[in-house]
Write a protein that holds these residues in place. Sequence first.
Motif, short mmCIF file in Angstrom:
data_model
loop_
_atom_site.label_atom_id
_atom_site.label_comp_id
_atom_site.label_asym_id
_atom_site.label_seq_id
_atom_site.Cartn_x
_atom_site.Cartn_y
_atom_site.Cartn_z
N ILE A 26 28.53 -22.58 -20.39
CA ILE A 26 28.75 -21.70 -21.53
C ILE A 26 28.09 -20.34 -21.37
CG2 ILE A 26 29.28 -23.48 -23.25
CD1 ILE A 26 26.35 -23.44 -24.00
N VAL A 27 27.53 -20.08 -20.21
CA VAL A 27 27.11 -18.72 -19.89
C VAL A 27 27.68 -18.34 -18.52
CG1 VAL A 27 24.94 -18.74 -21.20
CG2 VAL A 27 24.97 -19.53 -18.82
N CYS A 28 27.82 -17.04 -18.29
CA CYS A 28 28.35 -16.57 -17.01
C CYS A 28 27.35 -16.90 -15.89
CB CYS A 28 28.58 -15.06 -17.06
SG CYS A 28 29.10 -14.38 -15.47
N PRO A 29 27.80 -17.61 -14.85
CA PRO A 29 26.87 -17.98 -13.77
C PRO A 29 26.43 -16.78 -12.93
CG PRO A 29 29.10 -18.62 -13.19
CD PRO A 29 29.16 -18.09 -14.60
N LEU A 30 27.17 -15.67 -13.02
CA LEU A 30 26.85 -14.51 -12.19
C LEU A 30 25.81 -13.62 -12.87
CD1 LEU A 30 27.61 -13.05 -9.53
CD2 LEU A 30 29.21 -11.68 -10.86
N CYS A 31 26.09 -13.22 -14.13
CA CYS A 31 25.20 -12.25 -14.79
C CYS A 31 24.46 -12.83 -15.98
CB CYS A 31 25.99 -11.01 -15.19
SG CYS A 31 26.99 -11.23 -16.68
N GLY A 32 24.77 -14.09 -16.34
CA GLY A 32 24.10 -14.67 -17.51
C GLY A 32 24.70 -14.23 -18.82
N GLY A 33 25.79 -13.45 -18.76
CA GLY A 33 26.46 -13.00 -19.99
C GLY A 33 26.89 -14.16 -20.85
N GLN A 37 35.44 -15.36 -22.37
CA GLN A 37 36.78 -15.59 -22.93
C GLN A 37 37.51 -16.61 -22.07
OE1 GLN A 37 39.07 -11.93 -23.68
NE2 GLN A 37 39.20 -12.81 -25.73
N ALA A 38 38.15 -17.54 -22.75
CA ALA A 38 38.89 -18.58 -22.02
C ALA A 38 40.19 -18.00 -21.46
CB ALA A 38 39.20 -19.74 -22.96
N GLU A 39 40.54 -18.44 -20.27
CA GLU A 39 41.81 -18.05 -19.66
C GLU A 39 42.55 -19.31 -19.21
OE1 GLU A 39 41.17 -15.20 -16.57
OE2 GLU A 39 40.79 -13.59 -18.03
N ILE A 203 17.55 -25.99 -29.39
CA ILE A 203 18.78 -26.54 -29.97
C ILE A 203 19.93 -25.57 -29.74
CG2 ILE A 203 19.86 -27.42 -32.09
CD1 ILE A 203 17.06 -27.89 -33.21
N PHE A 204 21.10 -26.09 -29.52
CA PHE A 204 22.28 -25.26 -29.30
C PHE A 204 22.54 -24.35 -30.50
CE2 PHE A 204 26.85 -24.54 -29.85
CZ PHE A 204 27.16 -23.95 -28.64
N LEU A 205 22.77 -23.06 -30.21
CA LEU A 205 23.08 -22.10 -31.28
C LEU A 205 24.55 -21.72 -31.21
CD1 LEU A 205 21.99 -19.98 -33.48
CD2 LEU A 205 21.90 -18.38 -31.55
N ASP A 206 25.25 -21.91 -32.32
CA ASP A 206 26.61 -21.41 -32.39
C ASP A 206 26.53 -19.99 -32.92
OD1 ASP A 206 29.67 -22.18 -32.46
OD2 ASP A 206 29.26 -20.94 -34.21
N SER A 207 26.94 -19.04 -32.09
CA SER A 207 26.72 -17.65 -32.46
C SER A 207 28.04 -16.89 -32.64
CB SER A 207 25.84 -16.97 -31.42
OG SER A 207 26.32 -17.26 -30.12
N GLY A 208 28.88 -17.43 -33.48
CA GLY A 208 30.09 -16.71 -33.87
C GLY A 208 30.93 -16.27 -32.70
N LEU A 209 31.23 -15.02 -32.67
CA LEU A 209 32.13 -14.47 -31.66
C LEU A 209 31.60 -14.72 -30.25
CD1 LEU A 209 34.77 -12.95 -31.48
CD2 LEU A 209 33.48 -10.82 -31.56
N LYS A 210 30.28 -14.84 -30.13
CA LYS A 210 29.72 -15.06 -28.80
C LYS A 210 30.03 -16.45 -28.26
CE LYS A 210 25.90 -11.84 -29.33
NZ LYS A 210 24.45 -11.72 -29.49
N SER A 211 30.35 -17.38 -29.16
CA SER A 211 30.77 -18.70 -28.69
C SER A 211 32.26 -18.62 -28.41
CB SER A 211 30.47 -19.76 -29.75
OG SER A 211 29.08 -19.83 -30.00
N PHE A 212 32.65 -18.83 -27.18
CA PHE A 212 34.05 -18.54 -26.80
C PHE A 212 35.05 -19.40 -27.56
CE2 PHE A 212 35.75 -21.98 -24.18
CZ PHE A 212 34.62 -22.73 -23.94
N SER A 214 35.17 -19.78 -30.69
CA SER A 214 35.53 -19.17 -31.97
C SER A 214 36.82 -18.38 -31.88
CB SER A 214 34.39 -18.26 -32.45
OG SER A 214 33.21 -19.00 -32.59
N GLY A 215 36.88 -17.50 -30.90
CA GLY A 215 38.10 -16.71 -30.72
C GLY A 215 39.29 -17.60 -30.40
N GLU A 216 39.02 -18.63 -29.59
CA GLU A 216 40.10 -19.57 -29.24
C GLU A 216 40.66 -20.24 -30.49
OE1 GLU A 216 41.42 -19.97 -25.95
OE2 GLU A 216 40.30 -18.10 -26.18
N SER A 217 39.77 -20.57 -31.43
CA SER A 217 40.25 -21.24 -32.65
C SER A 217 41.06 -20.28 -33.51
CB SER A 217 39.05 -21.77 -33.44
OG SER A 217 38.28 -20.71 -33.96
N MET A 218 40.58 -19.05 -33.64
CA MET A 218 41.25 -18.10 -34.52
C MET A 218 42.63 -17.70 -33.99
SD MET A 218 39.59 -17.79 -37.19
CE MET A 218 37.99 -18.27 -37.82
#
Lengths: 406, 406
Positions: A26-33, A37-39, A203-212, A214-218
Motif C-alpha cells: 500500500i505504499v510505493c516501493p520506489l519512493c515510499g509515496g 492509483q489502481a490500474e 494501527i492502520f490509518l484510512d486516510s481518505g483520498l490517500k487510500s487508493f 477510496s477513489g476506486e470505490s467512488m
Amino acid sequence: MFLKSKEIHLKCTHCSQITAYQKASIVCPLCGGTILQAEYDLEELVHCHWKDKLSTRYPSLWRYHELLPLFDSNHIVTLGEGWTPLIQAQRFGKLIGLDYLYIKDERQNPTGSFKDRQASVTISVMKEQGIKEMVLASTGNVAISYSAYAARAGIKLWAFLSGLTPDEKIREIQLYGAEVVKVPGTYDQTKQVAAEFAQNQGIFLDSGLKSFTSGESMKTMALELGEQLHGQAPDWFIQGVSGAMGPIGVVKGFEEMMALGMVDKVPRLGMIQSSGCNPMVQAFEKGEREAIPVTDPKTAIATLATGNPGFAYSWLYDLMQKYGGAMEQATDAEAYTVTRLLAQTEGISVEPATAVAFAGLIKLAQRGIIQPQERVVINCSGHTYPVEEQILTEEFAPEASTQFKW
Amino acid sequence: MFLKSKEIHLKCTHCSQITAYQKASIVCPLCGGTILQAEYDLEELVHCHWKDKLSTRYPSLWRYHELLPLFDSNHIVTLGEGWTPLIQAQRFGKLIGLDYLYIKDERQNPTGSFKDRQASVTISVMKEQGIKEMVLASTGNVAISYSAYAARAGIKLWAFLSGLTPDEKIREIQLYGAEVVKVPGTYDQTKQVAAEFAQNQGIFLDSGLKSFTSGESMKTMALELGEQLHGQAPDWFIQGVSGAMGPIGVVKGFEEMMALGMVDKVPRLGMIQSSGCNPMVQAFEKGEREAIPVTDPKTAIATLATGNPGFAYSWLYDLMQKYGGAMEQATDAEAYTVTRLLAQTEGISVEPATAVAFAGLIKLAQRGIIQPQERVVINCSGHTYPVEEQILTEEFAPEASTQFKW
C-alpha cells in the motif's frame, strides 16, 4: 472466487512507478509515496465478454468487480451498496431552468450516504489484506459507514470525530460498536490527531483520498451512470466538495469507460463548496492550482468543513482544466431553503451538505454556465433522516441530557 | 406506455363479485364493499416471455408492472423504490442458531422504510385516477413515505398522526409540505378522526389494507424474493405486524408466482407483535379467528401500536392456517437489546419496530419452531437514521424547544 485471475497495478502519483498490486503493498516501493492509483489491464478487458453480461448482474457496485481492487470474492463485505436509482427531476429542473436534470440518489445506500461505496470497497480490501483494526478521522458520514461495515467484517474501528459532528451521528457510530474519540477541533485538526494515534499505536490509518481504495470505490458511481444512461455520459457531474474524493474517482471511472468503449465522453465537473469553507472556490477564481487553507471554517455543515484540501485540490484543478468545469459556492441559509424546495417538488429529502450542491447548481444554471438543454447529473449524497432519538438516547447514550419524551 | 393492454379485475372480499378494473372503480359495484383484491390474467401471463426478460429490467418494483394495477407507465410516480438487497446474515444467524438467515433490507428505500412500496403504487394509481388530494392516518412511516411521493406527484396530502409519532418524523413530513394534523390519541383513534375528516370534506381516504393498492405494493417484496432466491421460496417470512398489510401482500405475491410457475411454495409466516400491543398474539394462542382489541397499547413503539387489527387479523389467521406459521411477541426492552446486537454483528441499524421482529425471531428459533437448517427471510422494514436535528429544528420547527447546538 471469480476475481483471482486478474492483474492490478498500482501507480505512484509522486514518482509514477508502477508496481504489481499484491496483498499489503500500500505504499510505493520506489519512493515510499502513499498516493497510489489502481490500474487494470483495460486492453484485456476491452475484448472480454463481461460487458455484455453486465445488465443481468446483481445491482450493487460489485457488479463491476473486474474494475475493483479485490482478488477473491469471498472477501467482499457488502450490504448491497451502490446501483442507486437515477431519478429524473422534472419539476425541480423546470423551476431552475434545466430540462434534463438527473439525481443520482445516493441516499438509498445502507447507511444513507455515498460513503457506503468507500466503506464497502475499503473494508473488503482490508479483509483481504488481513487487517483487523483501523483508525479514521471523520465529520460523521464516513465514520457511520465504516463503523457499519467494520462491524460486519469483525474489524475494530477507531473513529476520530471533529467538533461539528452532530450528536445523532455519534450515537449511530457508537451503536455499531466503534470506539469514538471526539476531537474538539476542526476536521483538519482531527485528521492530525487520528494520524498521530495510528502511528503511535501501529494501527492502520484510512486516510481518505490517500487510500487508493477510496477513489476506486467512488468511480463506481460513474460506471453506474454509464450503464444507466446507456453509454451517453452526462454533460455535467455536480457535487458538493470537501476532500474531492468523489469527483476524482468519478472522472477515473469515466476515463476507464472511455478506454473500454463504454461511454462517449468525460463530463464537466460542477463543484460546489460551502461559502463558509471555500478554499477551492477562492483558488479556482484566481486560476490558481494551489489552495490556501481556511483555518476557521464558518459553516454549520460539518461534512463540507474541510479547510485544507491539500493536494486533492490541485488534482481536481488539473482534471477540470482537462475536461472543463466550474466552481460555485452556497451559504448555509441558501442550502436550507433549497432543502425545502427539493423536498416539496421532488419528494427528496437531503442532508445539508447535499443541499449545498443543489443550491450551487441553481447558481450555475442562473449564470448560464450550465445550459438548459445540457444533461446534468447531481450526486444526491446523503439523507435527512428521522432518527428514533428516544431510543438511541435512552439506551445507547444514557448520560445524554435530552429529555425522554414519553 | 407499455401497460395499456393488460386486463385487471377487482374481486370483492365481501361478496366475491369480480369486476373489470377501470379508472375510479374503487368500491364493489354490487355490494359497496371497499376491500377489493386485484386479479390479473395469470393464464395469459404464464405463457408470455416477460419472465425471461426480468433479469435485465431496471431494479425497482416497477419491473413487475405486469402484476401491478396501473395501465399507463406515464403515471408511475417513482423514486427508485424496491429491489432492495437481500443480505445473508451469517454472524447474527449463527448467534441465534439459524444457518440460512436472509435480511430483506427495506431500509434502503427512498424514505428509509418498506412503506415506500405502498406509497409509490398507491400514489401512481391515484395519479392515473386523477385524484388531487388525499387523507391518511399514520404512526409516522407511512406519512413520511406518502408525503414524499405526494409532493413528487403534486398531490395535496393531509397526514393525521397519532400521539406517539416522534417529533423528528413529524418534521420530516412537514418538510415535504404535507398538512399535518396531530391527534392526541391512539392510532385507532387517529384513523377514526382522519376518516371523519375525509368524509366531511369529500377527500379521498387512503385506508391501508382497505385500499387494494396497498396489498399489491407489498406483494412486490415476494416477487423480488422469488427472483433473488432463484425460484426457491424461503421456508419462513418474518415480520413485525401491526396492520398485517405486509404479510397479506407477500402471501398474495407468492401465490401469484406459484400460479406462474416462478416459485416452488408459499413460505410460512412468523409474525411478531410488541408485547405491549399484542391483540393478534393473544387471539392466535387461543386458536381464535377474531382478535379482541387492545384499547390502551403499552409500548413506546408507535409503528406497532395498532390496538384493533380488525378484519386484517382474521385474514392473516386464515393464511396462517393454510400455509403454516407462528406468532410471537417481544418487549420494547428486548427490541432495544437486539438493535445493538444486530448493528454490531451485521452492520445493520434498524428502527425499534424492526428490532421487535428480530427479537421475536430469536424466540421462534429458541423454541425450535424455526429449525436451524430452514431458510428464513426477515423484513428489515425501517432504518434508525441520524437526523440533522439542528437543521430541521431551526428551519422547519422554529417553535421547538430543542437547543441549537453550535
